[in-house]
Write a protein that holds these residues in place. Sequence first.
Motif, PDB file in Angstrom:
ATOM      1  N   LEU A 151      17.295  34.517  36.704  1.00  0.00           N
ATOM      2  CA  LEU A 151      18.293  35.569  36.537  1.00  0.00           C
ATOM      3  C   LEU A 151      19.634  35.198  37.174  1.00  0.00           C
ATOM      4  O   LEU A 151      20.695  35.614  36.697  1.00  0.00           O
ATOM      5  CB  LEU A 151      17.780  36.874  37.153  1.00  0.00           C
ATOM      6  N   ALA A 152      19.581  34.384  38.237  1.00  0.00           N
ATOM      7  CA  ALA A 152      20.789  34.104  39.013  1.00  0.00           C
ATOM      8  C   ALA A 152      21.900  33.416  38.220  1.00  0.00           C
ATOM      9  O   ALA A 152      23.042  33.893  38.218  1.00  0.00           O
ATOM     10  CB  ALA A 152      20.424  33.289  40.262  1.00  0.00           C
ATOM     11  N   PRO A 153      21.644  32.288  37.527  1.00  0.00           N
ATOM     12  CA  PRO A 153      22.742  31.657  36.782  1.00  0.00           C
ATOM     13  C   PRO A 153      23.286  32.540  35.659  1.00  0.00           C
ATOM     14  O   PRO A 153      24.484  32.482  35.350  1.00  0.00           O
ATOM     15  CB  PRO A 153      22.104  30.379  36.219  1.00  0.00           C
ATOM     16  N   LEU A 154      22.409  33.353  35.043  1.00  0.00           N
ATOM     17  CA  LEU A 154      22.885  34.266  34.008  1.00  0.00           C
ATOM     18  C   LEU A 154      23.871  35.261  34.603  1.00  0.00           C
ATOM     19  O   LEU A 154      24.944  35.508  34.043  1.00  0.00           O
ATOM     20  CB  LEU A 154      21.702  35.007  33.377  1.00  0.00           C
ATOM     21  N   ALA A 155      23.486  35.838  35.752  1.00  0.00           N
ATOM     22  CA  ALA A 155      24.373  36.784  36.418  1.00  0.00           C
ATOM     23  C   ALA A 155      25.643  36.092  36.903  1.00  0.00           C
ATOM     24  O   ALA A 155      26.755  36.628  36.753  1.00  0.00           O
ATOM     25  CB  ALA A 155      23.648  37.431  37.600  1.00  0.00           C
ATOM     26  N   ALA A 156      25.491  34.899  37.470  1.00  0.00           N
ATOM     27  CA  ALA A 156      26.650  34.174  37.988  1.00  0.00           C
ATOM     28  C   ALA A 156      27.639  33.847  36.873  1.00  0.00           C
ATOM     29  O   ALA A 156      28.859  34.007  37.032  1.00  0.00           O
ATOM     30  CB  ALA A 156      26.198  32.892  38.689  1.00  0.00           C
ATOM     31  N   SER A 157      27.121  33.380  35.731  1.00  0.00           N
ATOM     32  CA  SER A 157      28.002  33.030  34.618  1.00  0.00           C
ATOM     33  C   SER A 157      28.724  34.259  34.073  1.00  0.00           C
ATOM     34  O   SER A 157      29.927  34.221  33.809  1.00  0.00           O
ATOM     35  CB  SER A 157      27.183  32.365  33.508  1.00  0.00           C
ATOM     36  N   PHE A 158      27.985  35.369  33.898  1.00  0.00           N
ATOM     37  CA  PHE A 158      28.604  36.597  33.388  1.00  0.00           C
ATOM     38  C   PHE A 158      29.669  37.112  34.357  1.00  0.00           C
ATOM     39  O   PHE A 158      30.791  37.462  33.951  1.00  0.00           O
ATOM     40  CB  PHE A 158      27.536  37.668  33.164  1.00  0.00           C
ATOM     41  N   LEU A 159      29.329  37.161  35.636  1.00  0.00           N
ATOM     42  CA  LEU A 159      30.254  37.732  36.619  1.00  0.00           C
ATOM     43  C   LEU A 159      31.474  36.841  36.831  1.00  0.00           C
ATOM     44  O   LEU A 159      32.565  37.339  37.103  1.00  0.00           O
ATOM     45  CB  LEU A 159      29.525  37.953  37.948  1.00  0.00           C
ATOM     46  N   ASN A 161      32.771  34.645  34.421  1.00  0.00           N
ATOM     47  CA  ASN A 161      33.561  34.407  33.214  1.00  0.00           C
ATOM     48  C   ASN A 161      33.898  35.663  32.417  1.00  0.00           C
ATOM     49  O   ASN A 161      34.994  35.767  31.853  1.00  0.00           O
ATOM     50  CB  ASN A 161      32.810  33.426  32.305  1.00  0.00           C
ATOM     51  N   LYS A 162      32.987  36.623  32.350  1.00  0.00           N
ATOM     52  CA  LYS A 162      33.174  37.783  31.477  1.00  0.00           C
ATOM     53  C   LYS A 162      33.588  39.048  32.230  1.00  0.00           C
ATOM     54  O   LYS A 162      34.467  39.789  31.783  1.00  0.00           O
ATOM     55  CB  LYS A 162      31.875  38.061  30.703  1.00  0.00           C
ATOM     56  N   ALA A 163      32.914  39.316  33.354  1.00  0.00           N
ATOM     57  CA  ALA A 163      33.156  40.571  34.065  1.00  0.00           C
ATOM     58  C   ALA A 163      34.618  40.774  34.466  1.00  0.00           C
ATOM     59  O   ALA A 163      35.139  41.883  34.328  1.00  0.00           O
ATOM     60  CB  ALA A 163      32.250  40.653  35.295  1.00  0.00           C
ATOM     61  N   PRO A 164      35.342  39.746  34.958  1.00  0.00           N
ATOM     62  CA  PRO A 164      36.756  39.968  35.305  1.00  0.00           C
ATOM     63  C   PRO A 164      37.599  40.421  34.107  1.00  0.00           C
ATOM     64  O   PRO A 164      38.532  41.219  34.266  1.00  0.00           O
ATOM     65  CB  PRO A 164      37.211  38.592  35.820  1.00  0.00           C
ATOM     66  N   ILE A 165      37.248  39.929  32.907  1.00  0.00           N
ATOM     67  CA  ILE A 165      37.996  40.332  31.705  1.00  0.00           C
ATOM     68  C   ILE A 165      37.755  41.801  31.402  1.00  0.00           C
ATOM     69  O   ILE A 165      38.693  42.564  31.124  1.00  0.00           O
ATOM     70  CB  ILE A 165      37.585  39.458  30.507  1.00  0.00           C
ATOM     71  N   TYR A 166      36.478  42.218  31.471  1.00  0.00           N
ATOM     72  CA  TYR A 166      36.157  43.620  31.216  1.00  0.00           C
ATOM     73  C   TYR A 166      36.823  44.533  32.246  1.00  0.00           C
ATOM     74  O   TYR A 166      37.353  45.593  31.900  1.00  0.00           O
ATOM     75  CB  TYR A 166      34.640  43.822  31.247  1.00  0.00           C
ATOM     76  N   TRP A 170      39.455  47.405  31.267  1.00  0.00           N
ATOM     77  CA  TRP A 170      39.058  48.803  31.453  1.00  0.00           C
ATOM     78  C   TRP A 170      39.827  49.495  32.580  1.00  0.00           C
ATOM     79  O   TRP A 170      40.181  50.661  32.463  1.00  0.00           O
ATOM     80  CB  TRP A 170      37.563  48.883  31.755  1.00  0.00           C
ATOM     81  N   PHE A 171      40.046  48.759  33.674  1.00  0.00           N
ATOM     82  CA  PHE A 171      40.624  49.405  34.854  1.00  0.00           C
ATOM     83  C   PHE A 171      41.988  48.848  35.255  1.00  0.00           C
ATOM     84  O   PHE A 171      42.638  49.377  36.166  1.00  0.00           O
ATOM     85  CB  PHE A 171      39.667  49.270  36.050  1.00  0.00           C
ATOM     86  N   GLY A 172      42.430  47.773  34.592  1.00  0.00           N
ATOM     87  CA  GLY A 172      43.716  47.180  34.930  1.00  0.00           C
ATOM     88  C   GLY A 172      43.727  46.500  36.279  1.00  0.00           C
ATOM     89  O   GLY A 172      44.797  46.349  36.892  1.00  0.00           O
ATOM     90  N   ILE A 173      42.557  46.063  36.750  1.00  0.00           N
ATOM     91  CA  ILE A 173      42.442  45.445  38.077  1.00  0.00           C
ATOM     92  C   ILE A 173      42.092  43.973  37.908  1.00  0.00           C
ATOM     93  O   ILE A 173      41.171  43.630  37.155  1.00  0.00           O
ATOM     94  CB  ILE A 173      41.357  46.140  38.932  1.00  0.00           C
ATOM     95  N   ASN A 174      42.804  43.110  38.606  1.00  0.00           N
ATOM     96  CA  ASN A 174      42.494  41.682  38.603  1.00  0.00           C
ATOM     97  C   ASN A 174      41.471  41.389  39.702  1.00  0.00           C
ATOM     98  O   ASN A 174      41.707  41.714  40.872  1.00  0.00           O
ATOM     99  CB  ASN A 174      43.755  40.850  38.841  1.00  0.00           C
ATOM    100  N   VAL A 175      40.363  40.815  39.316  1.00  0.00           N
ATOM    101  CA  VAL A 175      39.331  40.452  40.291  1.00  0.00           C
ATOM    102  C   VAL A 175      38.937  39.000  40.059  1.00  0.00           C
ATOM    103  O   VAL A 175      39.077  38.463  38.956  1.00  0.00           O
ATOM    104  CB  VAL A 175      38.085  41.352  40.175  1.00  0.00           C
ATOM    105  N   ASN A 176      38.440  38.383  41.107  1.00  0.00           N
ATOM    106  CA  ASN A 176      37.978  37.000  41.043  1.00  0.00           C
ATOM    107  C   ASN A 176      36.488  36.983  40.716  1.00  0.00           C
ATOM    108  O   ASN A 176      35.679  37.621  41.405  1.00  0.00           O
ATOM    109  CB  ASN A 176      38.237  36.302  42.381  1.00  0.00           C
TER     110      ASN A 176
END
Length: 444
Positions: A151-159, A161-166, A170-176
Amino acid sequence: MFKGHPKGLMVLFFTEMWERFGFYTMLALFTLYMKHYFGWDTDKSGQVYGLYLAFVYFTPLIGGYIADKYLGYRKTINIGAAILMVGYALLAVPNPSEMFFYFALIVLVVGNGLFKANISVLVGNLYDNNSPLKDAAYNIFYMGINIGAFLAPLAASFLRNKAPIYIKNWFGINVNGFNLAFGAAAIGMLLSLVIFNVYKEFYLDSDRVKHEEASLNGKEISPEQEKERIFALLVIFFIVIFFWMAFHQNGFALTLFADESVKRSITIFGYTLTIPPELYQVFNPLFILILTPVVVGFFGYLARKGKEPSTPAKIGIGMLLTGFAFLIMVAASLAGGDLNNNSVSPMWLISTYMVVTFGELCLSPMGLSFVSKVAPPRIKGLMMGGWFVATAIGNYLAGFVGRYYHKWPHSKFFLLLSVLAFVSFGLVMLSLKKLNHATREEID
């Protein structure tokens, strides 16, 4: 899967699963974080990677001693889990300095030292030493480790590469994305800590600070027999150093190979899939989950025929398979990987992960069971820590040798790992008779 086993095994299974989720989420991004955030070259990041993994696996020796002599296993694990949660939370802090980063790594090292060996001891203590369920228990426990690792690499890759874009949309916040992934690791540790304490009544009987008598199978262990068993453990510890040196290239050389040499996409049944470099680390735990029933079933079949290899022989088979796994990487490098132009088929790397996983299944869970069976009861935590010290040395060597990944042709680098694995297999075979004698079930 848990049928016939104590309920405590399920508690420890999920406790370890979430702890490993945190560990491997961080590890999936560790090298890439040092490269892309700090801008470190391969030499510096290799040193940090190797030292971190070395200390992560060395400190369980101290944690095992503390549990054996003073706190007991449950208290020591609880303290370690809480410290690990804090360490991952520190990594999640945005824009850290190098010193802050190093401090967070030190916190993780301390927490892991208190946690890692002692939960493995608890698993063995759920069973009588001669229980036929003990090997199966460690196989089940190892599956828990690898569900978390899957589960870890799947979560790491999503968080990453994808999560900052969402979040931006959605919230107009830049996150790393790195910080998000490290925060998820901290949440994993929180879940581990909660499970371990809510269901503690199921394993409390296995939490012993001291074993009242140094005996095995109901018979006293003489000083000579104790020495023989400790020597057998030390031989195995030395041999598996070279497995972990090769295996933990998954977070370093194999990740760099995926980043620089492997094609970014693969076409399967007409569908094109993009695979980020950190996502390749999902294949090892995925193959663990797929292949564990195959390996267990195969050895069970041999056992019914009276031909099952001994535990030390299985460890030797694991080293042999590891050598073949890195021969695949030699071929991949010669097929274009040496050029660092993202031209190599992903199937080379995936095949390597499959073969090395077969080797791991013959070596790692059997090593844990081996220590639980053979270690003198009065120093079981210490000896389980010794298994992780061997891992620590291998992990340090993974980073030490990793510094040559960009200095040598990749084919030469992977050939070195393959040769060392084959040499280790030879050492197991040369010492097999003595190892089998030390691990006999009955004491003369």
